[in-house]
Each structure stands twice: as structure tokens, then as C-alpha cells.
Design an enzyme around this catalytic site. Structure first.
Site, PDB file in Angstrom:
ATOM      1  N   LYS A 179       0.822  -1.203   0.000  1.00  0.00           N
ATOM      2  CA  LYS A 179       0.000   0.000   0.000  1.00  0.00           C
ATOM      3  C   LYS A 179       0.865   1.266   0.000  1.00  0.00           C
ATOM      4  O   LYS A 179       2.067   1.241   0.246  1.00  0.00           O
ATOM      5  CB  LYS A 179      -0.973  -0.024   1.174  1.00  0.00           C
ATOM      6  CG  LYS A 179      -2.095  -1.038   0.937  1.00  0.00           C
ATOM      7  CD  LYS A 179      -3.259  -0.859   1.870  1.00  0.00           C
ATOM      8  CE  LYS A 179      -4.453  -1.700   1.396  1.00  0.00           C
ATOM      9  NZ  LYS A 179      -5.603  -1.587   2.316  1.00  0.00           N
TER      10      LYS A 179
ATOM     11  N   ARG B 118      -3.648  -9.778   4.720  1.00  0.00           N
ATOM     12  CA  ARG B 118      -4.015  -9.850   3.297  1.00  0.00           C
ATOM     13  C   ARG B 118      -2.808  -9.418   2.482  1.00  0.00           C
ATOM     14  O   ARG B 118      -2.415  -8.256   2.520  1.00  0.00           O
ATOM     15  CB  ARG B 118      -5.226  -8.954   3.035  1.00  0.00           C
ATOM     16  CG  ARG B 118      -5.807  -9.036   1.630  1.00  0.00           C
ATOM     17  CD  ARG B 118      -7.060  -8.165   1.548  1.00  0.00           C
ATOM     18  NE  ARG B 118      -7.729  -8.265   0.260  1.00  0.00           N
ATOM     19  CZ  ARG B 118      -7.477  -7.476  -0.786  1.00  0.00           C
ATOM     20  NH1 ARG B 118      -6.556  -6.515  -0.684  1.00  0.00           N
ATOM     21  NH2 ARG B 118      -8.133  -7.628  -1.917  1.00  0.00           N
TER      22      ARG B 118
END
Length: 309
Positions: A245, A279
Site C-alpha cells: 500500500k 491480506r
């Protein structure tokens, strides 16, 4: 459950690490049982989208999506999360098109593996179709924007992931502001858990996700991460979706294709603060990091402890 986050009075200590207790640690999800008091699950990511933020459509073609999903299961992923619409702002994708993207992958994976299958969607129609085809988790990154999604999950045996985000689905939310990001995220999640329970979903089928980077800037996401205890104190398994991210890229000055080390460190930090599902894009590397973290926490024994014996 009250909308005010419930801080448990007792704690679980793993050799110096203080971990928040879980009210329902043992979960049966799909054909698998997880004891999250002693286990961390790795959720692999399959994006059947042409514009996914990380892989930029690498698994948009059906055969590539199916092959990647099966490969993730064979590499040892506990769950495979399949999505047909990215979180970031963009044009609306009709439910019928989203179903066309994700349903064939769910069906193919269910036919070839017993891995836990998750569908990343906020649409009740998509969730219903995928649950019928073999998905056992609905991963809603909009915090149950559509109440009908909760009803679909309640009428099944599926688990619901409730994620913190503020924007309308596929809409921008520029310059987000929080006075206390961890506490505000925890309050939001507690309220949405209470709502889900009111619609008939039992607590032992609910997982929470603080939504790293979702309607949060990098400084806010880093603050949320180091204060993750405010989320894990809710007493439900916490999912940390940190892989590749922007908060990692901006912290390190790295492009999207060079964030593996940062992703593994972020996932490890979240586990040490109580997260029980991560995740991740890089499955083998993430599994190794998770298993090592479990060994440090005393959750598992070493495989071959012969050194200095």
C-alpha cells in the site's frame, strides 16, 4: 455489543507480547477451523480488474485469475480473496459485470481446491452469487454501505469482514481528517459490528479490518498501525490489509513493485499488535514471515530445532 469499543480486562501474554483476548477465537470458515488465539491466517489477493492498484490488470484475464488463485492455494495461502472492482474511485461497475468477473473464478477455485474463498465486494447480489458458488467469506471494504449485504450474509453460513472506510463506494474522499484515528476507527467498527449483529449475523462470523490507507493518508495509517491495539481490543479477529500500500511506498520512497520488505514488516508489526489475518500479494514470502512470527510468539514449535543440541 455496544457501539463503544469494549476493552477486555484480562490479557493474553505470549512470552512478553501482550495480545488482546478474543471472545470467539475458534472459527470454522468454509471447510477449515482456525484457532486465532494460536494461529495467523494468510489471505492471498486475486484482482479480476483491469485497473487494480498493484498488479494493474495482470490477473484480469479469466485464465490468469484462475491460475493465480489455484497457485496461491497450492503455495499454502489459507484464504484466497477474489475481487472484481477496486476500492479506489472510478466509474461504477454494474453488479452483473462484477458477477461476471468474480463468479467464474470462485467456481473454478472451489472445484480445484478446498482453500477458504473470500469475495471482495460491497454488493449483496455479488455476495449471494459467490456464496452459492463456494465462497465462505464476504470482504466488504465499505463498512456495510448496503444493509442488504448483511442480510445476505446472515442468511448463509458465511463470515463477514467489516472494514473501516468513510467514502461512498468508488467515490473520492480527499484530505481525510481524524482527531484520534485509532479511536475513531474503533468506534466506527464497533458500531458496524453492532449493526451486523442486529441484522442476524452472530459475532463468531464477524471479522474487523481497520482499513489501512482507505480514506486515510500515510501519517494517519502509520498512527493507526502503531495504535492497532484500539482495534484488536474489540475482541474480534482483526484483518490487516497492508500489502504494497501507499503508506509503505511513501514511508520508504519505494514504487509499487518494490514494497515487499516494507509489506512484510508492516504485516509482522500488525500481528505482534494482535492482528490475526493478513491480506498479502506475495504468498510464499508472507507465509514464511507469518510462520516465523508465530514461532516467536510461541504459537508454534520450531520445525527442526537441532541447533546447539
Amino acid at each position: 455489543m455496544s457501539a463503544e469499543p469494549r476493552i477486555e480486562t484480562d490479557t493474553s501474554v505470549a512470552h512478553g507480547f501482550v495480545l488482546p483476548p478474543l471472545r470467539h477465537p475458534v472459527r470454522t470458515i468454509g471447510g477449515h477451523t482456525f484457532d486465532f488465539s494460536r494461529r495467523v491466517a494468510v489471505m492471498a489477493i486475486i484482482n479480476r480488474t483491469p485497473d487494480s492498484f498493484f498488479d494493474q490488470g495482470a490477473t484480469f484475464a479469466l485464465d490468469r485469475a484462475v491460475d493465480a488463485a489455484v497457485a496461491a492455494a497450492e503455495q499454502g495461502a489459507d484464504w484466497v480473496d477474489i475481487g472484481g472492482a477496486k476500492f479506489a474511485p472510478g466509474p461504477e461497475i454494474p453488479a452483473s459485470e462484477e458477477i461476471d468477473r468474480v463468479l467464474p473464478v470462485v467456481e473454478a477455485l472451489a472445484a480445484r481446491s478446498d482453500v477458504v474463498i473470500s469475495v471482495d465486494t460491497f454488493r449483496p447480489e455479488v455476495a449471494a452469487a459467490c456464496i452459492a458458488a463456494g465462497a465462505s467469506v464476504v470482504n466488504d471494504t465499505t463498512g456495510i454501505h448496503d444493509p442488504a449485504l448483511a442480510d445476505v450474509v446472515a442468511d448463509s453460513e458465511a463470515t463477514l469482514v467489516i472494514t473501516h472506510s468513510l467514502a461512498e463506494p468508488r467515490r473520492p474522499h480527499p484530505r481525510p481528517h481524524y482527531d484520534d484515528v485509532a479511536r475513531e476507527v474503533a468506534d466506527f467498527l464497533a458500531a458496524r459490528v453492532e449493526f451486523a449483529v442486529s441484522r442476524g449475523i452472530p459475532e463468531d462470523r464477524i471479522i474487523v479490518d481497520p482499513g489501512h490507507d482507505l480514506n486515510k493518508n500515510t501519517v494517519q495509517t502509520l498512527e493507526l498501525t502503531r495504535n492497532l491495539a484500539a482495534i484488536t481490543a474489540l475482541g474480534l479477529p482483526t484483518l490487516a490489509a497492508v500489502s504494497n500500500k501507499d503508506f509503505i511506498g511513501e514511508s520508504l520512497g519505494r514504487p509499487k513493485n518494490d514494497r515487499l520488505e516494507g509489506s512484510l514488516v508492516a504485516a509482522t508489526a500488525c500481528i505482534l499488535l494482535g492482528a490475526r489475518i493478513v491480506r498479502m500479494h506475495a504468498v510464499p514470502e508472507s507465509i514464511a514471515a507469518v510462520r516465523m512470527t508465530e514461532a516467536i510468539l510461541g504459537f508454534r514449535e520450531p520445525i527442526d530445532p537441532v541447533h546447539n543440541l
